[in-house]
Design a protein around this motif. Structure first.
Motif, PDB file in Angstrom:
ATOM      1  N   TRP A  78      34.289  24.018  37.073  1.00 49.94           N
ATOM      2  CA  TRP A  78      34.492  24.739  36.917  1.00 49.94           C
ATOM      3  C   TRP A  78      35.022  25.578  36.901  1.00 49.94           C
ATOM      4  O   TRP A  78      34.736  25.883  35.408  1.00 49.94           O
ATOM      5  N   GLN A  79      34.866  26.894  37.630  1.00 58.81           N
ATOM      6  CA  GLN A  79      34.486  27.899  37.213  1.00 58.81           C
ATOM      7  C   GLN A  79      34.995  29.151  37.616  1.00 58.81           C
ATOM      8  O   GLN A  79      35.229  29.554  38.833  1.00 58.81           O
ATOM      9  N   LYS A  80      36.157  30.182  36.592  1.00 59.41           N
ATOM     10  CA  LYS A  80      36.044  31.637  37.519  1.00 59.41           C
ATOM     11  C   LYS A  80      35.968  32.941  36.631  1.00 59.41           C
ATOM     12  O   LYS A  80      35.033  32.965  35.583  1.00 59.41           O
ATOM     13  N   VAL A  81      34.907  33.463  37.301  1.00 61.83           N
ATOM     14  CA  VAL A  81      34.122  34.014  37.064  1.00 61.83           C
ATOM     15  C   VAL A  81      35.339  35.855  37.412  1.00 61.83           C
ATOM     16  O   VAL A  81      35.621  35.581  38.135  1.00 61.83           O
ATOM     17  N   THR A  82      34.721  36.729  36.824  1.00 62.09           N
ATOM     18  CA  THR A  82      35.296  38.335  36.723  1.00 62.09           C
ATOM     19  C   THR A  82      33.889  39.537  36.476  1.00 62.09           C
ATOM     20  O   THR A  82      34.090  38.945  35.418  1.00 62.09           O
ATOM     21  N   TYR A  83      34.033  39.500  37.537  1.00 64.22           N
ATOM     22  CA  TYR A  83      32.929  39.891  38.114  1.00 64.22           C
ATOM     23  C   TYR A  83      33.635  41.761  37.845  1.00 64.22           C
ATOM     24  O   TYR A  83      33.890  42.253  38.614  1.00 64.22           O
ATOM     25  N   PHE A  84      32.857  42.689  36.908  1.00 67.37           N
ATOM     26  CA  PHE A  84      33.420  44.570  36.682  1.00 67.37           C
ATOM     27  C   PHE A  84      32.119  45.013  37.581  1.00 67.37           C
ATOM     28  O   PHE A  84      30.684  44.809  36.754  1.00 67.37           O
ATOM     29  N   ASN A  85      32.219  45.872  38.906  1.00 71.38           N
ATOM     30  CA  ASN A  85      31.392  46.541  39.099  1.00 71.38           C
ATOM     31  C   ASN A  85      31.508  47.742  38.427  1.00 71.38           C
ATOM     32  O   ASN A  85      32.189  49.206  38.972  1.00 71.38           O
ATOM     33  N   ASN A  86      30.638  48.532  36.989  1.00 71.19           N
ATOM     34  CA  ASN A  86      30.547  49.480  36.528  1.00 71.19           C
ATOM     35  C   ASN A  86      29.849  50.193  36.813  1.00 71.19           C
ATOM     36  O   ASN A  86      29.599  51.638  36.709  1.00 71.19           O
ATOM     37  N   LEU A 164      31.062  39.396  50.316  1.00 69.47           N
ATOM     38  CA  LEU A 164      32.415  39.371  49.237  1.00 69.47           C
ATOM     39  C   LEU A 164      33.650  39.524  50.481  1.00 69.47           C
ATOM     40  O   LEU A 164      32.842  40.524  51.856  1.00 69.47           O
ATOM     41  N   PRO A 165      34.824  39.529  50.459  1.00 68.22           N
ATOM     42  CA  PRO A 165      35.207  39.984  51.894  1.00 68.22           C
ATOM     43  C   PRO A 165      35.996  41.110  51.164  1.00 68.22           C
ATOM     44  O   PRO A 165      36.302  40.956  52.962  1.00 68.22           O
ATOM     45  N   GLN A 166      35.974  42.241  50.942  1.00 69.39           N
ATOM     46  CA  GLN A 166      36.317  43.411  50.865  1.00 69.39           C
ATOM     47  C   GLN A 166      34.916  44.197  50.078  1.00 69.39           C
ATOM     48  O   GLN A 166      34.779  43.227  48.485  1.00 69.39           O
ATOM     49  N   PRO A 167      34.184  45.083  50.608  1.00 68.85           N
ATOM     50  CA  PRO A 167      33.593  45.629  49.068  1.00 68.85           C
ATOM     51  C   PRO A 167      33.848  46.212  47.887  1.00 68.85           C
ATOM     52  O   PRO A 167      35.204  46.319  48.558  1.00 68.85           O
ATOM     53  N   LEU A 168      32.712  45.458  47.304  1.00 67.27           N
ATOM     54  CA  LEU A 168      33.278  46.647  45.830  1.00 67.27           C
ATOM     55  C   LEU A 168      33.603  47.253  44.841  1.00 67.27           C
ATOM     56  O   LEU A 168      32.686  47.267  44.917  1.00 67.27           O
ATOM     57  N   LYS A 169      33.952  48.364  45.270  1.00 64.38           N
ATOM     58  CA  LYS A 169      33.946  49.634  45.145  1.00 64.38           C
ATOM     59  C   LYS A 169      33.554  49.891  43.421  1.00 64.38           C
ATOM     60  O   LYS A 169      34.105  49.433  42.494  1.00 64.38           O
ATOM     61  N   SER A 170      32.785  51.134  43.459  1.00 66.61           N
ATOM     62  CA  SER A 170      32.399  51.616  42.283  1.00 66.61           C
ATOM     63  C   SER A 170      34.123  51.091  41.041  1.00 66.61           C
ATOM     64  O   SER A 170      34.918  51.595  41.415  1.00 66.61           O
ATOM     65  N   GLY A 171      33.782  50.887  39.661  1.00 68.59           N
ATOM     66  CA  GLY A 171      35.300  50.957  39.079  1.00 68.59           C
ATOM     67  C   GLY A 171      36.311  49.886  39.208  1.00 68.59           C
ATOM     68  O   GLY A 171      37.024  49.064  38.629  1.00 68.59           O
ATOM     69  N   GLU A 172      35.242  49.175  40.057  1.00 70.68           N
ATOM     70  CA  GLU A 172      37.081  47.595  41.027  1.00 70.68           C
ATOM     71  C   GLU A 172      36.407  46.841  39.804  1.00 70.68           C
ATOM     72  O   GLU A 172      35.234  46.282  39.668  1.00 70.68           O
ATOM     73  N   LYS A 173      37.194  45.626  39.990  1.00 71.52           N
ATOM     74  CA  LYS A 173      36.629  44.312  39.885  1.00 71.52           C
ATOM     75  C   LYS A 173      36.976  43.198  40.632  1.00 71.52           C
ATOM     76  O   LYS A 173      37.877  43.189  41.785  1.00 71.52           O
ATOM     77  N   PHE A 174      36.368  42.063  40.765  1.00 66.17           N
ATOM     78  CA  PHE A 174      36.278  40.638  41.775  1.00 66.17           C
ATOM     79  C   PHE A 174      36.431  39.298  40.693  1.00 66.17           C
ATOM     80  O   PHE A 174      35.534  38.735  40.174  1.00 66.17           O
ATOM     81  N   GLU A 175      37.578  38.535  41.145  1.00 68.07           N
ATOM     82  CA  GLU A 175      37.530  37.779  40.672  1.00 68.07           C
ATOM     83  C   GLU A 175      37.572  36.262  41.896  1.00 68.07           C
ATOM     84  O   GLU A 175      37.822  36.563  42.931  1.00 68.07           O
ATOM     85  N   PHE A 176      36.544  35.751  41.902  1.00 67.19           N
ATOM     86  CA  PHE A 176      36.374  34.031  42.082  1.00 67.19           C
ATOM     87  C   PHE A 176      36.053  32.929  41.610  1.00 67.19           C
ATOM     88  O   PHE A 176      35.695  32.821  40.631  1.00 67.19           O
TER      89      PHE A 176
END
Length: 775
Positions: A78-86, A164-176
């Motif tokens: 099981w893994q949690k990923v935190t993806y940063f959109n830089n 993605l449930p909603q677009p990942l904007k520049s500077g934001e992060k998404f966890e799943f």
């Protein structure tokens, strides 16, 4: 042949020009600047080869919990990923690599492979044709948001798109989160590959090399967008940096080695092992054995039903790998790197001794020192070598081969093969684990650069080290190949026929030639270190390497990149002819005397010898009326006009010109032909009559105006006995027979031999060590 060069006017009026008629396309193509062949510089990557002021890259942090089942050779995680959109872009989906699917029943890998049937087919070949019915590949149980909602995904072979449930904007992060499992395959079987397990029938134990084991984030970059090319086995990985927290649950009697730093040693190590581990951290001159062979052999005899969880943390790594087995012996020592201590370590079964206990960790330490001196201080806290009858690299850990016979003896080839593979795989920490190139697209950017570094580290280990790759002459057999078997280095890894020579040996050789012959060590070493440090923990492209080496050295190398990396022409430069001249400083009497000798030589032939006896009297001798002025004229006598012309000529010369005229210089006009097509510098060794030698180095740019044929005149005080082109075998010339003046011929030899084969890196059969012990 020596010729006399007459001084007709003041000074030396000797021009050197091409001896061939130029065609419309015989020059400029190989020396044109790369221009449009490279990506244009921009705000992300500069024309100098450095990261631009707006350079960006993504980041992906992972928290992973994984459990190994030693009873049925499976794994679940099981893994949690935190993806940063830089990036400056808005993303609507993410791509994840599912590399285990390369071994699934419906994998494209066997479908893409050619196959045929011969009269004799091995079982391994047959298994490869029918593939397999094993239950391999990922079972993706769920992909969810942190609030527990399912995320739509699409799996395309070894790639998974996460919508993605909603677009990942520049500077934001998404966890799943991702919940997954798979059955571990036998990597010693026909399926092969780097990760998997090896089963040891004698003691009934498994050794696991867990790599490419969790769903890994693909790279999204400024130069390519998503790198989502399917993994089919050869083109390796493009990966995103991040921080990792990993909990690994295994049988309690297993030893685990891993990327990162162990967080709970007091929970997983015995008191004795913990004491030895603390001792190893203070040992800089030799490894400390933390789990001994005797202790490992005792553990091999029983299988614990209990479990232990090993916790590791790793910062700023592009991947994470680990190994587990109750068979492991473990040793370690400390290495000073940039004001901190790095732990060099090895894990190996008894099958690897005595080789591994003597060499592995020492080789790890040496590799760190050698590579760091030429690039940057090794930034990670550990570097691990694992004996796994293998050869593959991951951050801080690699899997290597090298096993002696059961009696502990081994061949020289196995020993040096083991040392070389450890240097190579540990060296991959620098390229591509830190200087993070895209292996899926440009295998040579990590394998070629690393093989070049490996060659230098090997030579620092042993002056007589039998390096297989690096020296120019060792690429010749590949460069001689038929053109239909060759591709440029700048070729995608999946499309290369001769993979090892193309992606490993040729780029390593090219870099060695740059260092030793084209640029020189001082300029090259500075520029290469600049590239390494500029692109630490970043994603470089070939353009960044090419531009940095030129920018930091001030050497125009476009012709070199074009010839070595974008083309397949070989080096074959022929020394076609040598003409020997001397300045004519003779007096009129000396000139006439030499002319008389030449005339007499010209008019001396066998018929005259016989006619002297056979012709009793000629017409001229019998009849005076047939004689005239010229029958008594001596063209070889010195006239007053000859003397005056000589005095007038000498009077017009300055003292400097007189000194030059009487210098006794020898002029050698040398004509070269570019038979192979790949332009290179001319390295010319003059061997003189007096036994001395001299080397002249002419830059490759001599070919700029005629890439087919050039000539060059050399003025030498001494008389030359013979001349050798490329005397130190620096340019990978595929035909050395045309490199000599006068031509030198040596016989080729052949021998009869009986072919033999065996497993890679495993010593078997008789060897000198075994024979010595019998005496």
């Amino acid at each position: 042949m020596k010729r006399i060069l007459t001084l007709l006017v003041l000074g030396l009026m000797c021009s050197v020009s091409s001896f061939a008629q130029r065609s419309e396309r015989n020059h400029a193509e190989r020396f044109e600047q790369l221009g449009s062949m490279l990506r244009s510089p921009n705000v992300y990557r500069t024309a100098s080869g450095a990261p631009g002021h707006m350079y960006w890259q993504q980041k992906a942090d992972h928290e992973i919990e994984v459990e190994l089942n030693d009873d049925n050779q499976s794994i679940k995680g099981w893994q949690k990923v935190t993806y940063f959109n830089n990036s400056p872009d808005q993303l609507t989906y993410l791509w994840i690599q599912l590399d285990q699917n390369e071994r699934a029943a419906d994998s494209n890998t066997p479908k893409m492979a050619q196959s045929s049937i011969n009269s004799r087919v091995s079982m391994r070949q047959l298994e490869g044709i029918v593939w397999h019915d094993q239950d391999l590949g990922y079972k993706i149980n769920s992909v969810k948001t942190m609030s527990g909602e399912d995320i739509p995904v699409t799996i395309n072979n070894t790639m998974m798109r996460v919508d993605l449930p909603q677009p990942l904007k520049s500077g934001e992060k998404f966890e799943f989160t991702v919940d997954w499992a798979f059955n571990i395959h036998d990597r010693m079987s026909f399926i092969g590959g780097r990760p998997g397990y090896e089963f040891f029938e004698k003691d009934g134990n498994y050794l696991y090399t867990m790599a490419e084991w969790f769903p890994r984030m693909a790279v999204y970059s400024d130069f390519e967008g998503w790198q989502n090319k399917e993994f089919v086995g050869r083109g390796e990985f493009a990966l995103t940096f991040g921080d990792y927290k990993v909990k690994i649950t295994v049988p309690a009697d297993h030893m685990v080695g891993s990327t990162g730093v162990l967080q709970n040693p007091e929970e997983v190590l015995s008191a004795t092992e913990l004491q030895r581990w603390e001792q190893a951290q203070k040992s800089y001159d030799k490894p400390v054995v933390i789990r001994t062979q005797a202790e490992a052999e005792r553990l091999e005899k029983g299988k614990s039903k209990d479990k232990k969880t090993w916790i590791f943390h790793a910062e700023n790594v592009r991947d994470f790998a680990w190994t587990s087995s109750r068979k492991f012996i473990w040793d370690a020592m400390a290495v000073k790197q940039g004001g901190k201590d790095v732990m060099a370590m090895s894990y190996y079964g008894k099958e690897g001794n005595p080789l591994w206990e003597q060499y592995s960790t020492r080789v790890v330490a040496h590799t760190l020192k050698s590579y760091s001196a030429k690039t940057f201080d090794y930034p990670y806290p550990v570097a691990i070598s694992v004996e796994a009858s293998n050869g593959m690299e991951y951050p801080m850990i690699c899997f290597n081969y090298g096993r002696p016979d059961s009696d502990g003896t081994y061949t020289d080839a196995v020993k040096y093969g083991m040392i070389s593979v450890i240097i190579h795989e540990v060296g991959h920490n620098y390229f591509p684990m830190i200087v993070n190139s895209d292996e899926r697209q440009w295998t040579w950017m990590d394998e070629g650069l690393n093989t070049f570094m490996q060659f230098m580290a090997e030579q620092e280990w042993d002056r007589d080290y039998p390096s297989r790759r690096g020296p120019a002459h060792k690429i010749v057999s590949y460069m001689r190949s038929s053109q239909n078997l060759l591709e440029p280095i700048m070729t995608n890894s999946e499309n290369i026929i001769q993979f090892g020579p193309n992606a490993y040996a040729k780029p390593a050789t090219a870099l060695n030639i740059l260092r030793e012959t084209v640029m020189g060590r001082e300029l090259f070493d500075y520029a290469f270190k600049e590239y390494s440090q500029r692109w630490m923990f970043k994603h470089p492209t070939p353009e960044d390497l090419f531009r940095t080496l030129e920018d930091a050295s001030g050497v125009d190398l476009d012709w070199f990149w074009k010839g070595w990396f974008f083309d397949t022409e070989p080096v074959d430069i022929s020394l076609e002819a040598v003409n020997w001249y001397k300045l004519d400083n003779r007096t009129p009497a000396e000139k006439k005397a030499d002319a008389k000798k030449a005339f007499d030589r010209e008019e001396s032939y066998v018929s005259k010898t016989y006619n002297a006896k056979d012709i009793e009297e000629t017409v001229l001798e019998a009849d005076p009326a047939t004689r005239d002025f010229y029958n008594s004229y001596n063209p070889f006598s010195v006239t007053p006009e000859d003397e005056k012309a000589y005095r007038d000529f000498m009077a017009r010369l300055s003292q400097e010109e007189k000194d030059l005229l009487n210098s006794g210089l020898n002029f050698y006009e040398m004509k070269f032909k570019n038979v192979g097509g790949l332009v290179m510098p001319l390295i010319i060794q003059f061997n003189y009559v007096d036994g001395t030698s001299e080397v002249e180095r002419i830059p490759a740019q001599i070919w700029r105006l005629n890439e087919t044929e050039v000539s060059k005149v050399f003025a030498k005080k001494k008389e030359v006995k013979n001349i050798v082109l490329d005397p130190f075998r620096e340019t990978a010339d595929i035909d050395e027979s045309n490199n000599y003046w006068p031509r030198t011929f040596t016989p080729s030899r052949f021998e009869l031999f009986k072919s033999a084969g065996g497993a890679r890196g495993v010593s078997s059969g008789d060897n000198p060590m075994k024979r010595a012990q019998r005496k």
